[in-house]
Design an enzyme around this catalytic site. Structure first.
Site, PDB file in Angstrom:
ATOM      1  N   GLU A 257      39.761  39.057  42.722  1.00 34.70           N
ATOM      2  CA  GLU A 257      40.586  37.977  43.263  1.00 34.70           C
ATOM      3  C   GLU A 257      41.456  38.475  44.412  1.00 34.70           C
ATOM      4  OE1 GLU A 257      41.061  35.135  39.311  1.00 34.70           O
ATOM      5  OE2 GLU A 257      42.691  36.496  39.776  1.00 34.70           O
TER       6      GLU A 257
ATOM      7  N   GLU B  84      27.289  17.172  41.570  1.00 40.17           N
ATOM      8  CA  GLU B  84      26.228  16.249  41.138  1.00 40.17           C
ATOM      9  C   GLU B  84      24.957  17.012  40.775  1.00 40.17           C
ATOM     10  OE1 GLU B  84      24.304  13.576  44.122  1.00 40.17           O
ATOM     11  OE2 GLU B  84      25.629  14.554  45.557  1.00 40.17           O
TER      12      GLU B  84
ATOM     13  N   CYS C 162      51.976  35.643  33.330  1.00 43.87           N
ATOM     14  CA  CYS C 162      51.333  34.510  33.995  1.00 43.87           C
ATOM     15  C   CYS C 162      52.229  33.908  35.067  1.00 43.87           C
ATOM     16  CB  CYS C 162      50.953  33.449  32.969  1.00 43.87           C
ATOM     17  SG  CYS C 162      50.308  31.953  33.715  1.00 43.87           S
TER      18      CYS C 162
ATOM     19  N   TYR D 150      38.484  40.659  37.158  1.00 46.89           N
ATOM     20  CA  TYR D 150      39.128  39.460  37.692  1.00 46.89           C
ATOM     21  C   TYR D 150      40.145  39.838  38.786  1.00 46.89           C
ATOM     22  CZ  TYR D 150      38.458  36.366  33.466  1.00 46.89           C
ATOM     23  OH  TYR D 150      38.001  35.581  32.454  1.00 46.89           O
TER      24      TYR D 150
ATOM     25  N   LYS E 230      49.618  34.491  41.909  1.00 42.10           N
ATOM     26  CA  LYS E 230      48.263  34.771  42.410  1.00 42.10           C
ATOM     27  C   LYS E 230      47.642  33.529  43.037  1.00 42.10           C
ATOM     28  CE  LYS E 230      44.951  33.761  40.145  1.00 42.10           C
ATOM     29  NZ  LYS E 230      44.396  34.471  39.008  1.00 42.10           N
TER      30      LYS E 230
ATOM     31  N   CYS F 188      48.978  34.708  37.069  1.00 39.95           N
ATOM     32  CA  CYS F 188      48.275  33.474  37.468  1.00 39.95           C
ATOM     33  C   CYS F 188      48.993  32.662  38.541  1.00 39.95           C
ATOM     34  CB  CYS F 188      48.086  32.560  36.264  1.00 39.95           C
ATOM     35  SG  CYS F 188      47.817  33.410  34.715  1.00 39.95           S
TER      36      CYS F 188
ATOM     37  N   HIS G  67      28.211  10.929  43.850  1.00 42.13           N
ATOM     38  CA  HIS G  67      27.622  11.282  45.146  1.00 42.13           C
ATOM     39  C   HIS G  67      28.552  10.952  46.294  1.00 42.13           C
ATOM     40  CE1 HIS G  67      24.302  12.189  47.802  1.00 42.13           C
ATOM     41  NE2 HIS G  67      24.556  11.087  48.476  1.00 42.13           N
TER      42      HIS G  67
HETATM   43  P1  NDP Z   1      39.264  43.770  33.669  1.00 40.55           P
HETATM   44  O1  NDP Z   1      39.182  44.406  32.340  1.00 40.55           O
HETATM   45  O2  NDP Z   1      38.718  42.427  33.909  1.00 40.55           O
HETATM   46  O3  NDP Z   1      38.586  44.732  34.742  1.00 40.55           O
HETATM   47  C1  NDP Z   1      38.895  46.081  34.864  1.00 40.55           C
HETATM   48  C2  NDP Z   1      38.031  46.664  35.949  1.00 40.55           C
HETATM   49  O4  NDP Z   1      38.424  47.998  36.223  1.00 40.55           O
HETATM   50  C3  NDP Z   1      36.576  46.710  35.549  1.00 40.55           C
HETATM   51  O5  NDP Z   1      35.815  46.450  36.703  1.00 40.55           O
HETATM   52  C4  NDP Z   1      36.386  48.153  35.078  1.00 40.55           C
HETATM   53  O6  NDP Z   1      35.118  48.651  35.269  1.00 40.55           O
HETATM   54  C5  NDP Z   1      37.325  48.873  36.025  1.00 40.55           C
HETATM   55  N1  NDP Z   1      37.831  50.121  35.489  1.00 40.55           N
HETATM   56  C6  NDP Z   1      38.346  50.352  34.254  1.00 40.55           C
HETATM   57  N2  NDP Z   1      38.744  51.630  34.141  1.00 40.55           N
HETATM   58  C7  NDP Z   1      38.459  52.227  35.308  1.00 40.55           C
HETATM   59  C8  NDP Z   1      38.627  53.548  35.794  1.00 40.55           C
HETATM   60  N3  NDP Z   1      39.157  54.509  35.053  1.00 40.55           N
HETATM   61  N4  NDP Z   1      38.224  53.817  37.055  1.00 40.55           N
HETATM   62  C9  NDP Z   1      37.670  52.838  37.836  1.00 40.55           C
HETATM   63  N5  NDP Z   1      37.498  51.574  37.419  1.00 40.55           N
HETATM   64  C10 NDP Z   1      37.885  51.268  36.166  1.00 40.55           C
HETATM   65  O7  NDP Z   1      40.792  43.880  34.033  1.00 40.55           O
HETATM   66  P2  NDP Z   1      41.702  43.173  35.106  1.00 40.55           P
HETATM   67  O8  NDP Z   1      42.802  44.155  35.291  1.00 40.55           O
HETATM   68  O9  NDP Z   1      40.958  42.721  36.305  1.00 40.55           O
HETATM   69  O10 NDP Z   1      42.211  41.878  34.340  1.00 40.55           O
HETATM   70  C11 NDP Z   1      42.789  41.966  33.040  1.00 40.55           C
HETATM   71  C12 NDP Z   1      42.612  40.689  32.283  1.00 40.55           C
HETATM   72  O11 NDP Z   1      43.484  39.727  32.799  1.00 40.55           O
HETATM   73  C13 NDP Z   1      41.236  40.063  32.374  1.00 40.55           C
HETATM   74  O12 NDP Z   1      40.344  40.579  31.425  1.00 40.55           O
HETATM   75  C14 NDP Z   1      41.529  38.635  32.140  1.00 40.55           C
HETATM   76  O13 NDP Z   1      41.489  38.364  30.763  1.00 40.55           O
HETATM   77  C15 NDP Z   1      42.924  38.456  32.663  1.00 40.55           C
HETATM   78  N6  NDP Z   1      42.920  37.770  33.961  1.00 40.55           N
HETATM   79  C16 NDP Z   1      42.419  36.522  34.064  1.00 40.55           C
HETATM   80  C17 NDP Z   1      42.396  35.861  35.270  1.00 40.55           C
HETATM   81  C18 NDP Z   1      41.828  34.506  35.360  1.00 40.55           C
HETATM   82  O14 NDP Z   1      41.656  33.851  34.351  1.00 40.55           O
HETATM   83  N7  NDP Z   1      41.469  34.024  36.567  1.00 40.55           N
HETATM   84  C19 NDP Z   1      42.915  36.484  36.480  1.00 40.55           C
HETATM   85  C20 NDP Z   1      43.409  37.807  36.275  1.00 40.55           C
HETATM   86  C21 NDP Z   1      43.406  38.412  35.061  1.00 40.55           C
HETATM   87  P3  NDP Z   1      33.911  48.418  34.209  1.00 40.55           P
HETATM   88  O15 NDP Z   1      33.430  47.023  34.440  1.00 40.55           O
HETATM   89  O16 NDP Z   1      32.906  49.444  34.613  1.00 40.55           O
HETATM   90  O17 NDP Z   1      34.495  48.652  32.862  1.00 40.55           O
END
Ligand code: NDP
Length: 452
Positions: free
Chosen positions: A182, A440, A43, A178, A51, A48, A435
């Site tokens: 982002e 709102e 984080c 995410y 980022k 976080c 407002h």
């Molecule tokens: P996520 O699990 O959110 O997303 C992974 C993405 O990669 C999905 O779109 C998935 O597709 C895709 N994917 C997985 N495997 C493959 C593959 N082999 N080929 C192509 N695409 C693939 O992971 P992140 O890495 O984005 O984030 C990890 C975690 O970190 C989040 O779940 C969250 O908990 C935390 N986080 C939170 C944030 C916040 O609160 N703002 C910010 C950043 C991270 P599909 O949907 O089809 O499975």
């Protein structure tokens, strides 16, 4: 039997540091913590915090045009990555110092090295010394994973994106979660030509469909080339560039390719199997509601348990662990109705069920509105925001609240309290509107747009 410590924590991220601090500082326990990398964890060091600073940096580009529309005589200038990066490094150093001091000031002994588990009460440090503890807490977090395919070694991950030697001219971001979504916004805002590949039909799977659609539309309107239903076939080095062949038949060159395709728990080579700590399909440590593993003296919290992978959740798990183990007050962790923000551009704040999840569970009413916010509309912008409430027909409770708007993260923290308390739609309606603000609309939506 006497131990060197009451608690030995492995991992100095948000969860581990909090548990160590509270166990030692507030409960007088003798605590040690080992961290092989930087204190603060994902984080603070590579997630976080940096980022969000990059989101801030990236948002200025859009503000110049708006300011001009409001009458300001200002011109857009260039973004200097080196200036920003230098400040970022200094800030991360400062924050890491704070984390180290928290431990020191609370009497936690820290070891800057890797620790592994030898038996139910013993850890071994990388230098070979062994320490015993009544309880061991594993808080080793997670790491980005890149799937294996030809040229996959050319990809960077979110670990490296913060420390690029220079800002690329163009970037490909792979993934639709995410992190990918982002960073697509961040890079685009910093002036990098940005392409995002997502293999599915819409980014941000699992969130409210209407919110996902709006975010994707707005990202495209902001200039990001979001290509849905698209994956990488192979990548190869081509001079300074990376040539990417995609499943949609295209072949393009990029300066940088970042994979954000999920994260894996950091539980390998920790000695867990030998002591009988069970791991799940993704490699996560299996724990009960008190974060206890099958080995009674060993607990695990945070991303390494792959429950809800968010910093505030790891912190709560750490606090609940201390409450349970050191205060004798068994405290399960409440993972229900966790508000969260996704710092896409536009930002999303969300709590509770999506329309799709709620409708699958019970009959619901949907209250939703999408409009051009005043600030942008005045400047001639076409940006849209959305406010949405999912309401149970039976109990009138608000089951989900979804906001896509600038500042949605700030808004959802407060709406989250109401939803967590079990507020009904009528409770929202009884609340007088503030407002003129975007939020709102949350208390002025009179008629459902549909039932489901
Ligand atoms: P996520 O699990 O959110 O997303 C992974 C993405 O990669 C999905 O779109 C998935 O597709 C895709 N994917 C997985 N495997 C493959 C593959 N082999 N080929 C192509 N695409 C693939 O992971 P992140 O890495 O984005 O984030 C990890 C975690 O970190 C989040 O779940 C969250 O908990 C935390 N986080 C939170 C944030 C916040 O609160 N703002 C910010 C950043 C991270 P599909 O949907 O089809 O499975």
């Amino acid at each position: 039997m006497s131990f060197d410590y009451d608690l030995f924590v492995i991992g100095g991220g948000s969860g581990g540091v909090r548990a160590a601090r509270v166990a030692a500082g507030e409960n007088g326990a003798k605590v040690a913590l080992a961290e092989e990398d930087r204190y603060g964890g994902t984080c603070v060091i590579r997630g976080c915090v940096p980022k969000k600073l990059m989101v801030f940096a990236s948002e200025f580009s859009g503000m110049v045009g708006d300011a001009q529309a409001y009458g300001w005589d200002i011109q857009p200038g260039a973004f200097d990555w080196n200036t920003f990066h230098g400040k970022l490094v200094t800030e991360l150093d400062r924050l890491e110092g704070i984390y180290r001091n928290i431990l020191k000031n609370n009497g936690v002994e820290s070891f800057d090295q890797r620790a592994t588990v030898v038996d139910a009460h013993t850890v071994e440090l990388a230098d070979g010394t062994r320490k015993t503890a009544k309880h061991i807490l594993i808080a080793t977090g997670g790491r980005p994973v890149v799937p294996e395919f030809p040229g996959s070694d050319l990809a960077i991950t979110s670990n490296e994106i913060f420390h690029l030697p220079k800002l690329p001219e163009n970037i490909l971001i792979v993934g639709g979660g995410y992190i990918a979504s982002e960073f697509a916004g961040i890079m685009n805002g910093l002036g990098v030509k940005t392409t995002q590949f997502y293999r599915g039909e819409q980014i941000l799977r699992g969130f409210d469909q209407e919110a996902r659609d709006l975010i994707c539309n707005e990202m495209r309107a902001n200039g990001i080339d979001v290509r849905l239903g698209t994956s990488v076939v192979e990548m190869a080095k081509d001079g300074d560039k990376i040539r990417v062949k995609a499943t949609d038949g295209t072949e393009d060159q990029f300066d940088v390719v970042m994979y954000a395709t999920g994260r894996a728990p950091n539980a390998d080579n920790l000695g867990l199997e030998a002591v009988g700590v069970e791991r799940g399909r993704k490699g996560e440590i299996i724990v009960d509601e008190y974060s206890q593993t099958g080995v009674p003296s060993i607990y695990a919290i945070g991303d390494v348990t792959d429950r809800v992978n968010l910093t505030p959740v790891a912190i709560r798990e750490g606090m609940a662990f201390v409450e349970t183990v050191f205060k004798g007050n068994p405290t399960p962790v409440d993972h229900e109705l966790i508000p969260t923000a996704i710092f896409t551009q536009p930002e999303m704040g969300t709590v509770g069920l999506s329309e799709e999840e709620a409708a699958a569970q019970e009959p619901v009413e949907i209250y939703a509105t999408s409009f051009k916010p005043m600030q942008k509309a005045f400047a001639g912008g076409t940006d849209k925001v959305m406010m949405k409430l999912i309401v149970s027909q039976a109990t009138r409770k608000v089951l989900g609240c979804h906001i896509v708007a600038p500042g949605a993260g700030e808004m959802i923290q407060l709406a989250g309290i109401a939803v967590k308390m079990g507020a009904t739609k009528e409770d929202f309606d009884r609340t007088v509107a503030v407002h003129p603000v975007m939020a709102e609309e949350l208390v002025t939506m009179r008629q459902p747009v549909r039932t489901a």
